[in-house]
Design a protein around this motif. Structure first.
Motif, mmCIF file in Angstrom:
data_model
loop_
_atom_site.group_PDB
_atom_site.id
_atom_site.type_symbol
_atom_site.label_atom_id
_atom_site.label_comp_id
_atom_site.label_asym_id
_atom_site.label_seq_id
_atom_site.Cartn_x
_atom_site.Cartn_y
_atom_site.Cartn_z
ATOM 1 N N ALA A 465 0.847 -1.186 0.000
ATOM 2 C CA ALA A 465 0.000 0.000 0.000
ATOM 3 C C ALA A 465 0.881 1.233 0.000
ATOM 4 O O ALA A 465 2.058 1.180 0.362
ATOM 5 C CB ALA A 465 -0.923 0.003 1.217
ATOM 6 N N ALA A 466 0.317 2.342 -0.414
ATOM 7 C CA ALA A 466 1.020 3.625 -0.417
ATOM 8 C C ALA A 466 -0.001 4.741 -0.223
ATOM 9 O O ALA A 466 -1.198 4.567 -0.506
ATOM 10 C CB ALA A 466 1.791 3.830 -1.719
ATOM 11 N N PRO A 518 2.473 2.491 5.604
ATOM 12 C CA PRO A 518 1.588 1.478 5.008
ATOM 13 C C PRO A 518 2.358 0.191 4.745
ATOM 14 O O PRO A 518 3.564 0.211 4.531
ATOM 15 C CB PRO A 518 1.120 2.137 3.706
ATOM 16 C CG PRO A 518 2.159 3.159 3.400
ATOM 17 C CD PRO A 518 2.718 3.621 4.701
ATOM 18 N N PHE A 519 1.658 -0.917 4.738
ATOM 19 C CA PHE A 519 2.320 -2.214 4.639
ATOM 20 C C PHE A 519 3.042 -2.386 3.308
ATOM 21 O O PHE A 519 2.568 -1.968 2.247
ATOM 22 C CB PHE A 519 1.308 -3.353 4.797
ATOM 23 C CG PHE A 519 1.940 -4.712 4.645
ATOM 24 C CD1 PHE A 519 2.615 -5.291 5.699
ATOM 25 C CD2 PHE A 519 1.895 -5.390 3.431
ATOM 26 C CE1 PHE A 519 3.223 -6.534 5.558
ATOM 27 C CE2 PHE A 519 2.497 -6.627 3.277
ATOM 28 C CZ PHE A 519 3.165 -7.205 4.355
ATOM 29 N N ALA A 520 4.195 -3.045 3.375
ATOM 30 C CA ALA A 520 4.918 -3.484 2.182
ATOM 31 C C ALA A 520 5.662 -4.751 2.540
ATOM 32 O O ALA A 520 6.011 -4.981 3.710
ATOM 33 C CB ALA A 520 5.884 -2.417 1.688
ATOM 34 N N ALA A 539 -2.028 5.331 -5.721
ATOM 35 C CA ALA A 539 -2.213 6.456 -4.798
ATOM 36 C C ALA A 539 -2.092 7.785 -5.535
ATOM 37 O O ALA A 539 -2.849 8.736 -5.280
ATOM 38 C CB ALA A 539 -1.193 6.371 -3.672
ATOM 39 N N ALA A 540 -1.139 7.873 -6.462
ATOM 40 C CA ALA A 540 -0.951 9.116 -7.222
ATOM 41 C C ALA A 540 -2.149 9.385 -8.131
ATOM 42 O O ALA A 540 -2.566 10.544 -8.286
ATOM 43 C CB ALA A 540 0.337 9.030 -8.041
ATOM 44 N N ASP A 601 -4.958 7.138 -1.426
ATOM 45 C CA ASP A 601 -4.343 5.877 -1.020
ATOM 46 C C ASP A 601 -4.421 4.891 -2.174
ATOM 47 O O ASP A 601 -5.320 4.946 -3.011
ATOM 48 C CB ASP A 601 -4.983 5.311 0.243
ATOM 49 C CG ASP A 601 -6.443 4.931 0.040
ATOM 50 O OD1 ASP A 601 -7.038 5.380 -0.945
ATOM 51 O OD2 ASP A 601 -6.976 4.173 0.862
ATOM 52 N N GLY A 602 -3.433 4.017 -2.213
ATOM 53 C CA GLY A 602 -3.373 3.032 -3.294
ATOM 54 C C GLY A 602 -2.903 1.694 -2.787
ATOM 55 O O GLY A 602 -2.156 1.610 -1.804
ATOM 56 N N LYS A 603 -3.341 0.662 -3.439
ATOM 57 C CA LYS A 603 -2.958 -0.697 -3.080
ATOM 58 C C LYS A 603 -2.553 -1.457 -4.336
ATOM 59 O O LYS A 603 -2.986 -1.138 -5.443
ATOM 60 C CB LYS A 603 -4.124 -1.426 -2.401
ATOM 61 C CG LYS A 603 -4.665 -0.760 -1.155
ATOM 62 C CD LYS A 603 -5.895 -1.490 -0.650
ATOM 63 C CE LYS A 603 -6.531 -0.769 0.526
ATOM 64 N NZ LYS A 603 -7.770 -1.457 0.978
ATOM 65 N N ALA A 604 -1.732 -2.473 -4.112
ATOM 66 C CA ALA A 604 -1.354 -3.368 -5.207
ATOM 67 C C ALA A 604 -1.190 -4.764 -4.638
ATOM 68 O O ALA A 604 -0.671 -4.937 -3.533
ATOM 69 C CB ALA A 604 -0.066 -2.912 -5.878
ATOM 70 N N ALA A 605 -1.635 -5.747 -5.369
ATOM 71 C CA ALA A 605 -1.474 -7.148 -4.974
ATOM 72 C C ALA A 605 -1.328 -7.979 -6.241
ATOM 73 O O ALA A 605 -2.274 -8.623 -6.699
ATOM 74 C CB ALA A 605 -2.662 -7.622 -4.141
#
Length: 756
Positions: A465-466, A518-520, A539-540, A601-605
């Motif tokens: 996350a960011a 945020p988690f990474a 997130a951007a 906020d942004g997430k990636a998985a």
């Protein structure tokens, strides 16, 4: 590189965002942390590979001026726990099982006092027999290192660097120095080998290799004794994993442990929490902050180097060079605790090339040496040395061009890896095609000392996350929880700048700790750019959406008519109608009843990884009288997907290639028959110096990853994989002699020349 004109900032080299701090000495490392009441910790390390601790007399040590405490296993909150890995070791309890195992910890008001305290300790040992080599450990008469069965831990943080499918366990689960025997297979390899037109075989040996980071392990543990809150300031690659493991070992909630990642002076897979449990336990025991920093010799003795491996390999092929069979046995020296690399090693060994019949047996052996651990592309340099040497010998035996033989058999997307899972999108054939047209290869002459090898790495992936916020000064601050060990922040800056339309100088990366960030996932396995860049991009994009909606209201325009360039919101085709993003952010923060501050906020998985492949071409000069090998030119061709920041990518390739030269020609931790380390300083452990390295040429091949941010792939691991193999093949081309062991030092090459 291919076309980058569609991007304003991405794909264009840009300097490191923290370079000035590092070269001027302003960057803060764990060893720079000073806290009120800080105690300096110094370890007393075992002098034996295996011994019973008869007694520890600390009276003289406690009398040393400045010494505050001398701690043994019985004094720590971890007492009674059986360690299962180096990451769960605090202090030895009753028995030591490798030279360098921590036995006692002296805490003092100064480092000098702590060192004097260690020197004053009287530790009485009863030496015990124990195997220190795989051959000795597998002898039926050998003492068993763990008579009650090898310890099984809940977590091995370094294993995150190389997690892959594991294969079939063939071991009998009883007390044994044979920790695991796995087999990876498809088809009928033994039958196919027996009927092959041509067979090549060899046994390839590699040494124990240290990661060679500049900064030894260091940690400071602070304690709030009232609330039992721990804060760890540490040099780590994975802050969230370290937090969870320390909390588990000490019986705390994760919320009671905060890990603050400091600047990391190199890690390469080794910095996943070796000292943190001990420092935290000591701080809890004495109720004061504790710092433990290893010196270079201690780092060599008590950390987790790459394992030694012996790989016996047979390749079968038809007369036209089509591979038909691969049969291999891998024996790994894992040291005193289990650390299984068999999965990733077999995945690569049986997966670089299409081969219908494969059988790979992996034997993981426990010995009285420090536990093996991850080192940049763990397991890959060893198996690549074996398979690429064998492929070169096959080409010579068949009279085929070595590159053409590889191209004929190279794995492509969908082909099975060594664990029989299909390869996702890969670009092995693409890097080989580029290599075929490079002048160093195309214009070579017989015997010119030019060798080629390929290598690869699956590249990891993890959720991340960011958070992206736009402040009233116009600065874009991107919050991440990943640790920058390779310059990734210098790429994240460009990702945010590209999406938001602001100059990179206007973007700041903020690395949070485990409480604020945020988690990474851990910074290993070539996964951070692939995973976190996607979260930064998301997130951007959200921050951009908010900016444009607020600016549309301020400019009385439609969102679709707006653009952001150089940090200015503009109405397309209407000069003069514009707003700096700082003004937009100020309006958002001041407007009652409005949308509120601009925070995205942004997430990636990622659901699928994006492997990276290389082809390395090396030219060497060999002195036949001394065996000295001098690399002259080095070309590293790599599929990078899309280079977010080419300058950082090229730096990764140069560094990995240099480490590959170290694997090939110089580096080895040597132990004697009693388990004593003979190369415990930089005077004895040979790292390649600048004068030992050739000019490096990095060639970036852009084969976009289907799921990577902007097509990016992981780039950190692949550059180290092929170096030793390419040098071995160059020596073969120059001399006609095949070298079967690493490192290929002068005496090794000289002896081979005398015999060949």
């Amino acid at each position: 590189m291919t076309n980058v004109t569609s991007h304003r900032y991405l794909g264009k080299g840009r300097k490191s965002v923290d370079g000035i701090e590092k070269v001027t000495g302003r960057a803060r490392y764990a060893g720079d942390v000073h806290l009120p009441g800080l105690l300096h910790g110094k370890l007393a390390l075992s002098m034996y590979a295996h011994a019973r601790i008869v007694s520890i007399d600390a009276s003289a040590a406690r009398a040393v001026p400045g010494v505050v405490a001398v701690l043994t296993a019985a004094d720590l909150p971890t007492r009674g726990r059986q360690p299962s890995s180096r990451q769960t070791t605090t202090l030895a309890d009753g028995v030591v099982r490798y030279r360098g195992e921590p036995v006692a910890l002296v805490l003092a008001t100064s480092l000098a006092a702590a060192e004097d305290g260690v020197a004053a300790l009287q530790i009485d040992y009863e030496p015990l027999p124990g195997p220190v080599t795989p051959t000795a450990a597998l002898d039926p008469a050998a003492p068993v290192i763990w008579p009650q069965g090898a310890p099984k831990g809940e977590a091995d943080l370094t294993a995150a660097h190389a997690a892959v499918a594991r294969g079939d366990d063939q071991a009998e689960h009883k007390a044994s120095n044979l920790h695991e025997h796995k087999q990876f297979s498809r088809g009928d390899a033994l039958a196919a080998l027996a009927t092959a037109d041509v067979v090549v075989e060899g046994t390839y040996r590699t040494s124990i290799v240290h990661q060679g980071y500049l900064e030894p392990h260091a940690v400071v543990a602070d304690i709030d004794p009232v609330r039992k809150q721990l804060t760890l300031y540490t040099s780590t690659q994975g802050q969230f994993g370290v937090r969870d493991e320390v909390a588990r070992l000490l019986g705390l909630r994760a919320s009671q442990v905060t890990v603050v990642p400091m600047t990391v002076g190199g890690g390469f897979g080794a910095k996943y929490g070796i000292l943190e449990p001990l420092a935290a336990a000591a701080a809890l025991a004495v109720g004061r902050p504790v710092r433990i920093t290893l010196d270079r010799t201690e780092d060599f003795l008590t950390t987790t180097p790459s394992p030694a491996s012996t790989i016996t390999l047979k390749l079968g092929a038809t007369r036209d060079g089509t591979l038909t069979a691969l049969v291999a046995e891998i024996v790994n020296d894992n040291g005193v605790y289990p650390f299984t690399l068999g999965g990733i090693m077999s995945t690569l060994l049986g997966g670089y090339y299409r081969c219908p019949n494969v059988q790979i047996d992996v034997i993981e052996v426990l010995t009285h040496k420090p536990q093996a651990g991850a080192y940049r592309a763990p397991g890959a340099p060893q198996v690549t040395f074996a398979i690429e040497s064998a492929m070169d010998e096959l080409a010579h035996k068949l009279g085929l061009d070595p590159l053409e033989l590889r191209l004929r058999n190279a794995a492509t997307t969908g082909d099975p890896m060594g664990n029989n899972d299909p390869w996702p999108s890969i670009g092995l054939t693409k890097v080989l095609e580029v290599a075929a047209h490079h002048p160093l290869w195309r214009e070579r002459q017989p015997g010119s000392g030019i060798g080629l090898a390929i290598g690869g790495w699956p590249c990891g992936m993890s959720p991340a996350a960011a958070i992206c916020r736009v402040d009233t000064d116009g600065v874009v601050r991107v919050h991440v929880g990943s640790v920058d060990i390779s310059g990734v922040n210098s790429s994240f800056v460009l990702v945010a700048a590209e999406i938001l339309g602001v100059p990179p100088e206007q973007v700041e990366i903020v690395t949070g700790d485990t409480r604020s960030g945020p988690f990474a996932g851990p910074s290993g396995g070539s996964q951070i750019t692939y995973s976190v860049a996607g979260a930064v991009a998301a997130a951007a994009r959200e921050a951009r959406r908010q900016l444009l909606e607020i600016a549309a209201d301020m400019l009385e325009a439609r969102v679709d008519d707006l653009d952001i360039r150089e940090g200015i919101v503009q109405i397309r085709g209407v000069p003069g109608r514009e707003l700096p993003i700082g003004e937009v952010a100020k309006r958002a923060e001041e407007q009652a009843g409005g949308p509120g501050p601009i925070v995205g906020d942004g997430k990636a998985a990622p659901a699928e990884n994006a492997p990276g492949f290389v082809a390395h071409i090396v030219q060497v000069e060999v002195d036949r009288e001394t065996g000295r090998v001098k690399p002259l030119r080095y070309v590293a061709i790599q599929d990078v997907g899309f280079p977010l920041n080419p300058l950082m990518v090229e730096g990764q390739i140069h560094g990995g290639a240099a480490q590959g030269v170290g694997w090939g020609l110089y580096e080895a931790l040597r132990y004697d028959e009693r388990g004593e380390l003979l190369t415990a300083s930089l005077m004895d452990y040979t790292l390649p110096r600048a004068a030992d390295l050739p000019p490096f040429e990095a060639v970036l091949v852009e084969n976009p990853a289907p799921n990577g941010p902007f097509g990016a792939r992981g780039v950190g691991e692949p550059p180290i994989t092929a170096g030793a193999a390419a040098i071995a093949n160059a020596i073969r081309d120059a001399t006609g002699v095949r070298i079967y062991e690493l490192p290929m030092r002068d005496e090794v090459v000289w002896r081979a020349l005398q015999q060949g």
